[in-house]
Design a protein around this motif. Sequence first.
Motif, PDB file in Angstrom:
ATOM      1  N   ARG A  30      -3.186   0.045  -3.437  1.00 16.56           N
ATOM      2  CA  ARG A  30      -2.753   0.443  -4.783  1.00 16.56           C
ATOM      3  C   ARG A  30      -3.696  -0.021  -5.893  1.00 16.56           C
ATOM      4  O   ARG A  30      -3.263  -0.436  -6.966  1.00 16.56           O
ATOM      5  N   TRP A  31      -4.991   0.079  -5.621  1.00 19.47           N
ATOM      6  CA  TRP A  31      -6.002  -0.264  -6.613  1.00 19.47           C
ATOM      7  C   TRP A  31      -6.492   1.009  -7.281  1.00 19.47           C
ATOM      8  O   TRP A  31      -7.012   1.901  -6.612  1.00 19.47           O
ATOM      9  N   SER A  32      -6.376   1.081  -8.588  1.00 20.53           N
ATOM     10  CA  SER A  32      -7.061   2.144  -9.323  1.00 20.53           C
ATOM     11  C   SER A  32      -8.492   1.675  -9.545  1.00 20.53           C
ATOM     12  O   SER A  32      -8.771   0.471  -9.512  1.00 20.53           O
ATOM     13  N   SER A  33      -9.383   2.589  -9.769  1.00 15.84           N
ATOM     14  CA  SER A  33     -10.778   2.218 -10.030  1.00 15.84           C
ATOM     15  C   SER A  33     -10.874   1.349 -11.273  1.00 15.84           C
ATOM     16  O   SER A  33     -11.614   0.370 -11.320  1.00 15.84           O
ATOM     17  N   ASN A  35      -8.522  -0.655 -12.631  1.00 18.69           N
ATOM     18  CA  ASN A  35      -7.975  -2.004 -12.425  1.00 18.69           C
ATOM     19  C   ASN A  35      -8.886  -2.862 -11.558  1.00 18.69           C
ATOM     20  O   ASN A  35      -9.083  -4.044 -11.851  1.00 18.69           O
ATOM     21  N   LEU A  36      -9.432  -2.270 -10.503  1.00 19.35           N
ATOM     22  CA  LEU A  36     -10.345  -3.024  -9.649  1.00 19.35           C
ATOM     23  C   LEU A  36     -11.591  -3.426 -10.425  1.00 19.35           C
ATOM     24  O   LEU A  36     -12.041  -4.569 -10.341  1.00 19.35           O
ATOM     25  N   ALA A  37     -12.130  -2.503 -11.195  1.00 18.14           N
ATOM     26  CA  ALA A  37     -13.316  -2.805 -11.997  1.00 18.14           C
ATOM     27  C   ALA A  37     -13.035  -3.954 -12.966  1.00 18.14           C
ATOM     28  O   ALA A  37     -13.852  -4.874 -13.103  1.00 18.14           O
ATOM     29  N   LYS A  38     -11.891  -3.910 -13.599  1.00 18.90           N
ATOM     30  CA  LYS A  38     -11.538  -4.967 -14.555  1.00 18.90           C
ATOM     31  C   LYS A  38     -11.443  -6.321 -13.844  1.00 18.90           C
ATOM     32  O   LYS A  38     -11.989  -7.314 -14.322  1.00 18.90           O
ATOM     33  N   GLN A  39     -10.773  -6.358 -12.711  1.00 24.05           N
ATOM     34  CA  GLN A  39     -10.628  -7.611 -11.967  1.00 24.05           C
ATOM     35  C   GLN A  39     -11.964  -8.136 -11.449  1.00 24.05           C
ATOM     36  O   GLN A  39     -12.184  -9.338 -11.409  1.00 24.05           O
ATOM     37  N   ALA A  40     -12.841  -7.219 -11.051  1.00 24.98           N
ATOM     38  CA  ALA A  40     -14.125  -7.609 -10.470  1.00 24.98           C
ATOM     39  C   ALA A  40     -15.224  -7.796 -11.514  1.00 24.98           C
ATOM     40  O   ALA A  40     -16.350  -8.151 -11.171  1.00 24.98           O
ATOM     41  N   GLY A  41     -14.916  -7.525 -12.776  1.00 28.90           N
ATOM     42  CA  GLY A  41     -15.914  -7.682 -13.831  1.00 28.90           C
ATOM     43  C   GLY A  41     -16.947  -6.566 -13.850  1.00 28.90           C
ATOM     44  O   GLY A  41     -18.107  -6.788 -14.194  1.00 28.90           O
ATOM     45  N   PRO A  67     -12.460  -9.167  -0.830  1.00 29.69           N
ATOM     46  CA  PRO A  67     -11.319 -10.007  -1.212  1.00 29.69           C
ATOM     47  C   PRO A  67     -10.185  -9.212  -1.872  1.00 29.69           C
ATOM     48  O   PRO A  67      -9.009  -9.518  -1.665  1.00 29.69           O
ATOM     49  N   TYR A  68     -10.519  -8.188  -2.627  1.00 34.06           N
ATOM     50  CA  TYR A  68      -9.508  -7.381  -3.304  1.00 34.06           C
ATOM     51  C   TYR A  68      -8.733  -6.507  -2.320  1.00 34.06           C
ATOM     52  O   TYR A  68      -7.601  -6.121  -2.578  1.00 34.06           O
ATOM     53  N   LEU A  69      -9.366  -6.218  -1.183  1.00 37.23           N
ATOM     54  CA  LEU A  69      -8.715  -5.419  -0.150  1.00 37.23           C
ATOM     55  C   LEU A  69      -8.074  -6.302   0.921  1.00 37.23           C
ATOM     56  O   LEU A  69      -7.571  -5.807   1.920  1.00 37.23           O
ATOM     57  N   LYS A  70      -8.144  -7.621   0.706  1.00 40.44           N
ATOM     58  CA  LYS A  70      -7.555  -8.600   1.629  1.00 40.44           C
ATOM     59  C   LYS A  70      -8.135  -8.442   3.031  1.00 40.44           C
ATOM     60  O   LYS A  70      -7.419  -8.457   4.029  1.00 40.44           O
ATOM     61  N   MET A  71      -9.455  -8.252   3.082  1.00 40.79           N
ATOM     62  CA  MET A  71     -10.156  -8.076   4.351  1.00 40.79           C
ATOM     63  C   MET A  71     -11.353  -9.001   4.396  1.00 40.79           C
ATOM     64  O   MET A  71     -11.879  -9.392   3.353  1.00 40.79           O
ATOM     65  N   ASN A  72     -11.786  -9.311   5.614  1.00 41.69           N
ATOM     66  CA  ASN A  72     -13.039 -10.058   5.697  1.00 41.69           C
ATOM     67  C   ASN A  72     -14.195  -9.067   5.629  1.00 41.69           C
ATOM     68  O   ASN A  72     -14.021  -7.872   5.873  1.00 41.69           O
TER      69      ASN A  72
END
Length: 115
Positions: A30-33, A35-41, A67-72
């Motif tokens: 449930r990541w929008s582009s 929101n992910l961009a904002k979180q990742a800078g 990390p945002y996808l909770k994966m290694n």
Amino acid sequence: MTNLSAAANSSEEIHMERAKRLDALLTAERWSSRNLAKQAGLVHTYVNRRRNGQADITIEDVELFAPYLKMNVTDLFTYIMWGTELPNDPKGVGSTSAFSHAALAQSVERFTRNE
């Protein structure tokens, strides 16, 4: 079709397949582009271009998104680059399996040779 244009089409197809896999994972989490961009800078166009295949996904992108996808990084890398099965996939994006160190080494070697 010349060999050069065939190679370009093949490269575009690879970008699109990788983008589809990234998009499926981002959607499942449930990541929008934006929101992910904002979180990742990042700026949202950076994420959008990778999500829609306009830019190829790099190892640096995989390291950033993992990390945002909770994966290694290993699992995300092999899934995005080659469509390998995902371990512990409760959302049904891929199927379950475990990756060995030998498989990772082989994947990294293929990636560095651009296969």
